[in-house]
Design a protein around this motif. Sequence first.
Motif, short mmCIF file in Angstrom:
data_model
loop_
_atom_site.label_atom_id
_atom_site.label_comp_id
_atom_site.label_asym_id
_atom_site.label_seq_id
_atom_site.Cartn_x
_atom_site.Cartn_y
_atom_site.Cartn_z
N ILE A 27 -47.91 12.91 -20.13
CA ILE A 27 -47.12 14.03 -19.62
C ILE A 27 -47.40 15.31 -20.39
O ILE A 27 -47.44 15.32 -21.62
N GLU A 28 -47.61 16.39 -19.63
CA GLU A 28 -47.81 17.70 -20.22
C GLU A 28 -46.69 18.63 -19.78
O GLU A 28 -45.98 18.36 -18.81
N ASN A 29 -46.53 19.72 -20.50
CA ASN A 29 -45.50 20.70 -20.14
C ASN A 29 -45.97 21.47 -18.90
O ASN A 29 -47.09 21.98 -18.88
N VAL A 30 -45.10 21.55 -17.90
CA VAL A 30 -45.51 22.18 -16.64
C VAL A 30 -44.84 23.53 -16.40
O VAL A 30 -45.12 24.19 -15.41
N SER A 31 -43.95 23.93 -17.28
CA SER A 31 -43.28 25.22 -17.12
C SER A 31 -43.10 25.88 -18.48
O SER A 31 -43.18 25.22 -19.52
N GLU A 32 -42.85 27.17 -18.45
CA GLU A 32 -42.69 27.92 -19.69
C GLU A 32 -41.26 27.80 -20.22
O GLU A 32 -40.30 27.86 -19.46
N VAL A 33 -41.16 27.62 -21.54
CA VAL A 33 -39.85 27.53 -22.19
C VAL A 33 -39.29 28.94 -22.36
O VAL A 33 -39.98 29.85 -22.79
N GLN A 34 -38.01 29.11 -22.00
CA GLN A 34 -37.36 30.41 -22.11
C GLN A 34 -36.17 30.31 -23.07
O GLN A 34 -35.48 29.29 -23.10
N PRO A 35 -35.92 31.35 -23.86
CA PRO A 35 -34.81 31.33 -24.83
C PRO A 35 -33.45 31.50 -24.14
O PRO A 35 -32.73 32.47 -24.35
N THR A 36 -33.12 30.56 -23.27
CA THR A 36 -31.88 30.63 -22.49
C THR A 36 -30.71 30.04 -23.28
O THR A 36 -30.87 29.04 -23.98
N LYS A 37 -29.54 30.66 -23.16
CA LYS A 37 -28.34 30.14 -23.80
C LYS A 37 -27.42 29.51 -22.76
O LYS A 37 -27.28 30.01 -21.65
N LEU A 38 -26.81 28.41 -23.16
CA LEU A 38 -25.89 27.72 -22.25
C LEU A 38 -24.56 28.47 -22.19
O LEU A 38 -23.96 28.77 -23.22
N ASP A 39 -24.14 28.81 -20.98
CA ASP A 39 -22.83 29.43 -20.81
C ASP A 39 -21.77 28.32 -20.85
O ASP A 39 -21.64 27.53 -19.91
N VAL A 40 -21.03 28.27 -21.96
CA VAL A 40 -20.09 27.18 -22.19
C VAL A 40 -19.01 27.13 -21.12
O VAL A 40 -18.64 26.05 -20.64
N LEU A 41 -18.50 28.30 -20.72
CA LEU A 41 -17.44 28.32 -19.71
C LEU A 41 -17.94 27.76 -18.38
O LEU A 41 -17.23 27.02 -17.69
N SER A 42 -19.19 28.09 -18.02
CA SER A 42 -19.77 27.54 -16.78
C SER A 42 -19.87 26.03 -16.87
O SER A 42 -19.57 25.31 -15.89
N PHE A 43 -20.28 25.53 -18.02
CA PHE A 43 -20.40 24.07 -18.20
C PHE A 43 -19.03 23.41 -18.07
O PHE A 43 -18.89 22.37 -17.42
N ILE A 44 -18.01 24.01 -18.69
CA ILE A 44 -16.66 23.44 -18.62
C ILE A 44 -16.15 23.44 -17.17
O ILE A 44 -15.60 22.44 -16.68
N LEU A 45 -16.35 24.56 -16.47
CA LEU A 45 -15.89 24.66 -15.08
C LEU A 45 -16.61 23.67 -14.18
O LEU A 45 -15.99 23.03 -13.31
N SER A 46 -17.93 23.52 -14.35
CA SER A 46 -18.67 22.58 -13.50
C SER A 46 -18.26 21.14 -13.79
O SER A 46 -18.16 20.31 -12.88
N THR A 47 -18.01 20.85 -15.07
CA THR A 47 -17.58 19.49 -15.44
C THR A 47 -16.23 19.16 -14.83
O THR A 47 -16.03 18.09 -14.25
N ILE A 48 -15.27 20.10 -14.99
CA ILE A 48 -13.95 19.89 -14.40
C ILE A 48 -14.04 19.83 -12.88
O ILE A 48 -13.37 19.02 -12.22
N GLY A 49 -14.88 20.70 -12.31
CA GLY A 49 -15.00 20.77 -10.85
C GLY A 49 -15.54 19.49 -10.25
O GLY A 49 -14.87 18.83 -9.43
#
Length: 463
Positions: A185-207
């Motif tokens: 397996i090789e890397n097929v996409s570029e890594v981006q310095p993205t940050k996880l939006d904690v509130l979005s994660f909480i809302l999606s989990t609860i949802g």
Amino acid sequence: MSNLYEKRNKIVIPFLIAAFVGLFNETALNMAFVEISKGFGIETSTVQWLTTGYLLVLGVFVPVSSFLMQRFTTRHLFAASLSLSILGTFIAAIAPSFSILLIARIVQALGTAIILPLMMTVILMVYPVEKRGAAMGKIGLVIVFAPAIGPTLAGVILEKFSWHFIFGVTLPFLLIAILVGLKFIENVSEVQPTKLDVLSFILSTIGFGGVVYGFSISGELGTFMTTEVYIAVGIGLLALVLFAIRQFRLETPMLNLKVFKYPMYTLGLLIILALMMTLLSVMVLLPIYLQNVLLLAPMIAGLLLLPGGVVNAFMSVVAGNLFDKYGPRLIVPLGLGVTIIGLFFLRMIDTDTSNLTIIIMHILLLIGISFIMMPAQTNGLNQLPRELYTDGTAIMNALQQVSGAIGTAIAVTVMSITAKGYENPLTGLVEGVQNSILLGLIISVIAFVLSLFFKRVTTIKGY
């Protein structure tokens, strides 16, 4: 990119093995529900959490996969996914109690939640559009054949061994997959310095969690009409609305909901969700019917479901090639038509139904599904621009698992509610299974109407 095209088969094979095991685990335990229920002294409605909980975790965690695929390399995510799958499978194989087994299933699901959208994204990256149908056909073989064959292999294992061995036999395949994957397996996409939006994660989990939990507890309670169900589903839906609003306001959303601007993607997604609700509910109902109504041994019950799984594996590849040649406009409605016929006759099963009838109707059902799943999914993803691949695959996989969990829970609830209305438990169970299949039939008819609006995507925006 041309170098990746040349190596694509070596890159994709480890993903197919890992995904097969993960999806096999979705339904393999269905055949062991009766044994687990007796062994741990718990109700079948409680045991179904081994499947519903697994699907719930997939639905909750898969949305995060879009962030993970942007933040980490393909190799790192593959290794993490397989490590979780191996750990969860090992714990399940030695689980001494129901609670430990349920925890093991959650760990397994975390691994599968990463591998499914990652595999779809890799396919989109390494295959040109004119060859994606055939490639998606291979994935279709895995996505539908694995859960279809699960009860069969589990039934054969249960004839001689305990349910623990269902997990033991999959461990070697996971180990092979991780070794082969780390080599090719090789890397097929570029890594981006993205940050996880904690509130979005909480809302999606609860949802997602609230909606699936609400429907799931209805199975244990034997009714939809309770305060607990209303509260859980209500909170879940509210959280999902807030999650969607937040995604549109974020500069870099956790999930880019702009994918729904593309009509063929949205239409394909709706059809796939209907399909998953029907498929996974039937995969739960048939083992219960075969063992508790026809009184078949687990191995015999599993073998009755084997022909459908084998035919489906072959037809998924055929459907992928036909999609490349003709597109989805004829293939998807045809598949839904065959599915509707299969469900129509399965709706009539009773205490006198012959084994041959079950085999034929099950084959028809899975032939129809093989002509729907990948053509609908491929056509929808083809309409997305390249920068939305990770979001499109993450949303599609998340909602598939959530719809499957809801479909399974609703099927069990309808079966339980119906059975309570009869003094004879056997008669009640038969009527319950029939009513649950009828619900799947109605959903499939709605999907058929939607499929008439399908159009082939001939250009790839941003590709």
